[in-house]
Design a protein around this motif. Structure first.
Motif, PDB file in Angstrom:
ATOM      1  N   TRP A  38      -0.615  -0.145  -1.808  1.00  0.00           N
ATOM      2  CA  TRP A  38      -1.758   0.694  -2.160  1.00  0.00           C
ATOM      3  C   TRP A  38      -2.612  -0.038  -3.173  1.00  0.00           C
ATOM      4  N   THR A  55      -5.985   6.496  -5.577  1.00  0.00           N
ATOM      5  CA  THR A  55      -5.315   5.493  -4.762  1.00  0.00           C
ATOM      6  C   THR A  55      -5.942   5.415  -3.373  1.00  0.00           C
ATOM      7  N   ILE A  56      -5.786   4.262  -2.768  1.00  0.00           N
ATOM      8  CA  ILE A  56      -6.065   4.067  -1.349  1.00  0.00           C
ATOM      9  C   ILE A  56      -4.884   3.276  -0.803  1.00  0.00           C
ATOM     10  N   GLU A  66      -2.793  10.423  -0.737  1.00  0.00           N
ATOM     11  CA  GLU A  66      -3.435   9.644  -1.793  1.00  0.00           C
ATOM     12  C   GLU A  66      -3.434  10.493  -3.052  1.00  0.00           C
ATOM     13  N   ALA A 126     -12.238   5.418  -0.144  1.00  0.00           N
ATOM     14  CA  ALA A 126     -11.117   5.810   0.727  1.00  0.00           C
ATOM     15  C   ALA A 126     -11.637   6.244   2.100  1.00  0.00           C
TER      16      ALA A 126
END
Length: 184
Positions: A38, A55-56, A66, A126
């Motif tokens: 990630w 997060t991605i 995520e 994202a």
């Protein structure tokens, strides 16, 4: 990607024919996801509002939502999101309503499912990676100095403005900087 994960439509799993046009940040994100599982996007505070990070790649790599955090120093949020990412990589279940420990020293955080109507405002990179929602996002909600969460009576006013309530529809969000951003 986990065997029970639905078909991923991200730019790693599917060639959309535009990889040559990807900008440096998109390529860096893909490299980090391939290397670490990630990536964390950090957006510093500015005139529009407090900083945030998300997060991605957790959905792609581990089949877990995520994660997004708001209102703390972006480096602190980066560390906290990575701590939760490592927990997920080790098999921890990250789901709506879960209380997580060992993220903030001595204090729990609570995970809340983000409403899709907030995605375009906050999770553009994202969306670019996954090519479209829905991919799940959990907001990591941290408590105020006295251990109270946004929805609990007596939470401090400056704390109430530090984090959005992404589990609410934007039209139901209390007045403040976050509601202003949602209505643009």
């Amino acid at each position: 990607m986990p065997d029970d994960h639905p078909a991923c439509r991200c730019v790693i799993c599917h060639d959309y024919g535009d990889r040559d046009e990807a900008d440096r940040m998109d390529l860096r994100t893909v490299d980090q996801i391939q290397e670490h599982g990630w990536s964390v996007v950090m957006v510093p505070a500015d005139d529009e509002g407090p900083g945030f990070a998300y997060t991605i790649g957790l959905w792609h790599t581990h089949g877990v939502p995520e994660l997004a955090m708001f209102g703390l120093d972006i480096e602190t949020m980066h560390i906290m999101l990575n701590a939760l990412g490592h927990q997920a990589a080790a098999g921890a279940v990250l789901e709506n309503g879960r209380t997580c420990h060992d993220v903030i020293e001595g204090r729990p955080v609570i995970l809340k499912a983000a409403d899709l109507r907030w995605y375009r405002e906050f999770f553009g990179r994202a969306i670019s990676f996954y090519r479209r929602p829905p991919f799940p996002v959990l907001q990591v909600v941290w408590p105020d100095a006295k251990g109270r969460f946004l929805w609990q009576p007596g939470a401090e006013e400056h704390y109430l403005q530090s984090q959005p309530q992404l589990w609410l529809k934007p039209t139901e969000h209390p007045d403040g900087v976050w509601a202003t951003l949602a209505t643009g």
